[in-house]
Design a protein around this motif. Structure first.
Motif, PDB file in Angstrom:
ATOM      1  N   LEU A  42       0.455   3.660   3.560  1.00  0.00           N
ATOM      2  CA  LEU A  42      -0.794   4.332   3.249  1.00  0.00           C
ATOM      3  C   LEU A  42      -1.952   3.466   3.737  1.00  0.00           C
ATOM      4  N   ASN A  43      -2.815   4.054   4.569  1.00  0.00           N
ATOM      5  CA  ASN A  43      -3.971   3.350   5.125  1.00  0.00           C
ATOM      6  C   ASN A  43      -5.235   3.951   4.506  1.00  0.00           C
ATOM      7  N   GLU A  44      -5.921   3.167   3.667  1.00  0.00           N
ATOM      8  CA  GLU A  44      -6.996   3.759   2.868  1.00  0.00           C
ATOM      9  C   GLU A  44      -8.294   3.979   3.643  1.00  0.00           C
ATOM     10  N   GLY A  45      -8.412   3.433   4.871  1.00  0.00           N
ATOM     11  CA  GLY A  45      -9.606   3.681   5.661  1.00  0.00           C
ATOM     12  C   GLY A  45     -10.830   3.005   5.083  1.00  0.00           C
ATOM     13  N   GLY A  46     -12.020   3.569   5.401  1.00  0.00           N
ATOM     14  CA  GLY A  46     -13.276   3.003   4.927  1.00  0.00           C
ATOM     15  C   GLY A  46     -14.242   4.101   4.540  1.00  0.00           C
ATOM     16  N   GLN A  82      -5.313   6.062  -2.340  1.00  0.00           N
ATOM     17  CA  GLN A  82      -4.996   4.882  -3.139  1.00  0.00           C
ATOM     18  C   GLN A  82      -3.499   4.645  -3.298  1.00  0.00           C
ATOM     19  N   SER A  83      -2.743   5.729  -3.478  1.00  0.00           N
ATOM     20  CA  SER A  83      -1.312   5.561  -3.766  1.00  0.00           C
ATOM     21  C   SER A  83      -0.579   6.865  -3.511  1.00  0.00           C
ATOM     22  N   ILE A  84       0.758   6.768  -3.536  1.00  0.00           N
ATOM     23  CA  ILE A  84       1.641   7.927  -3.396  1.00  0.00           C
ATOM     24  C   ILE A  84       2.678   7.862  -4.502  1.00  0.00           C
ATOM     25  N   PHE A  85       3.000   9.016  -5.087  1.00  0.00           N
ATOM     26  CA  PHE A  85       4.173   9.096  -5.956  1.00  0.00           C
ATOM     27  C   PHE A  85       4.997  10.309  -5.550  1.00  0.00           C
ATOM     28  N   ASP A 305       5.432  -5.456  -0.566  1.00  0.00           N
ATOM     29  CA  ASP A 305       6.548  -4.816  -1.271  1.00  0.00           C
ATOM     30  C   ASP A 305       7.855  -5.419  -0.787  1.00  0.00           C
ATOM     31  N   VAL A 306       8.924  -5.074  -1.508  1.00  0.00           N
ATOM     32  CA  VAL A 306      10.263  -5.562  -1.197  1.00  0.00           C
ATOM     33  C   VAL A 306      11.202  -4.359  -1.191  1.00  0.00           C
ATOM     34  N   ASN A 307      12.069  -4.281  -0.190  1.00  0.00           N
ATOM     35  CA  ASN A 307      13.042  -3.199  -0.137  1.00  0.00           C
ATOM     36  C   ASN A 307      14.302  -3.683   0.559  1.00  0.00           C
ATOM     37  N   GLY A 346      -0.302  -0.034   0.966  1.00  0.00           N
ATOM     38  CA  GLY A 346       0.933   0.137   0.204  1.00  0.00           C
ATOM     39  C   GLY A 346       2.072   0.702   1.033  1.00  0.00           C
ATOM     40  N   PHE A 347       3.291   0.478   0.538  1.00  0.00           N
ATOM     41  CA  PHE A 347       4.512   0.914   1.198  1.00  0.00           C
ATOM     42  C   PHE A 347       5.299   1.840   0.270  1.00  0.00           C
ATOM     43  N   TYR A 348       5.919   2.877   0.861  1.00  0.00           N
ATOM     44  CA  TYR A 348       6.693   3.853   0.090  1.00  0.00           C
ATOM     45  C   TYR A 348       7.947   4.162   0.894  1.00  0.00           C
TER      46      TYR A 348
END
Length: 350
Positions: A42-46, A82-85, A305-307, A346-348
């Motif tokens: 996810l790239n939140e931009g400006g 901001q985030s993904i679920f 993150d860790v995966n 963030g990473f998903y």
């Protein structure tokens, strides 16, 4: 005529179906779509926009940027995502600058629906029993207007909003209960950090657990809650909402951030260094796994993150140029690096 028991007939029917099944039925299910096996960034931009979502293939061979815009003509993911679920095959992309949640098929990234009502600076979400629970910060200079929006996952409508009386940030669930990270209000003269226990049956705050200063991470793992603050990691028992253990931070350690948990290990960062400790440790380790030293001018570690034993680091550079993603092995060897969008946060993992 001989009478057979219902159990015998049931077992016989199962045997017949099993014998007549095709080999194809035993093949693993592979979802349709280009993005089912890899990592979303996810790239939140400006303030001028430029927000986007990138995708890195699971074999780390290629990256595709702007997959939301490429898939949905004339649509934008929104300002400051901001985030993904996730809920099944749906991904919910929270954009707090646009007060909306874009619902897409997580494997094709085709836009399915947009949730826009009754949101005010939405931040993070979690899913439990057919509902989504999304934190909202509202005014940045107040901790009395933050709330949780309760969303019906069938209708995608906000059913209720519940005031928290504290800053609302990360939100997780464990043991049929919701837990909300409440860091202190920025600039507060009397900082208070806590974890709110939210009862989804009554949509109310059931308890508030006080923690140490600078609460910055909240994770659920094996029906326990892990909170990272200035003291170290506090482990919260989800049966009685008490802090059962504190894994202390070494005295010589500076601020720790980005708590992640995988395979019985805790991972966290301090500055550009990555550390690891066992969940059974009595003190957090100060031994560095590796130190990420950005080669970018004004490079900034903005996401972690860790995966599956690999470390994913997002570098926001100068916050005005496209960022970079670096992927390291468990021993700290660089495996791959990619240019992604503006300010990756963030990473998903698909």
């Amino acid at each position: 005529m001989k009478q057979y028991s219902n159990l015998f007939l049931l077992l016989l029917s199962i045997l017949i179906v099993s014998c007549n099944s095709d080999d194809d039925n035993n093949e693993p299910f592979i979802p349709d779509g280009d993005y089912f096996d890899g990592t979303l960034i996810l790239n939140e931009g400006g303030f001028s926009g430029s927000s986007s979502v990138s995708f890195i293939s699971n074999d780390l061979s290629e990256v595709e940027n702007s997959i939301f815009e490429n898939t949905n003509a004339d649509q934008s993911v929104g300002l400051f995502p901001q985030s993904i679920f996730f809920d099944g095959d749906r991904a919910f992309i929270i954009s707090n600058g646009s007060n909306k949640i874009s619902v897409v098929n997580r494997f094709t990234f085709k836009l399915m629906e947009t949730i826009e009502g009754d949101l005010n600076v939405p931040r993070y979400g979690t899913v439990l029993n057919g509902k989504a629970y999304v934190t909202n910060q509202a005014a940045f200079n107040s901790d009395q207007d933050d709330f949780v929006a309760v969303i019906d996952l069938e209708t995608l409508q906000v059913e209720e909003t519940v005031l928290l009386g504290a800053v609302a940030e990360h939100i997780v669930n464990a043991n049929e209960t919701i837990y909300i990270q409440n860091p202190s209000l920025f600039g507060s003269e009397n900082p208070v950090n806590s974890v709110s226990v939210f009862n989804p049956s009554s949509n109310s705050i059931e308890d508030v657990i006080q923690v140490g200063d600078n609460l910055n991470s909240l994770k659920a793992f094996n029906n326990k809650i892990y909170a990272l603050d200035d003291d170290g990691v506090k482990i919260i028992n989800t049966a009685d909402f008490n802090i059962e253990t504190t894994i202390n931070k070494p005295e010589n350690s500076v601020s720790l951030n980005n708590l992640r948990i995988e395979s019985g290990q805790m991972y966290y960062t301090s500055g550009t260094a990555v550390y690891s400790s066992s969940l059974s440790a009595t003190e957090l380790s100060s031994e560095i796994i590796f130190d990420y030293e950005s080669e970018l001018t004004n490079g900034t570690l903005y996401g972690f993150d860790v995966n599956e034993g690999q470390f994913y680091l997002a570098d926001a550079a100068d916050f005005a140029s496209n960022g970079s993603v670096f992927i390291y092995s468990s021993s700290g060897d660089l495996l791959a690096d990619f240019t992604v969008g503006l300010n990756p946060n963030g990473f998903y993992f698909q």
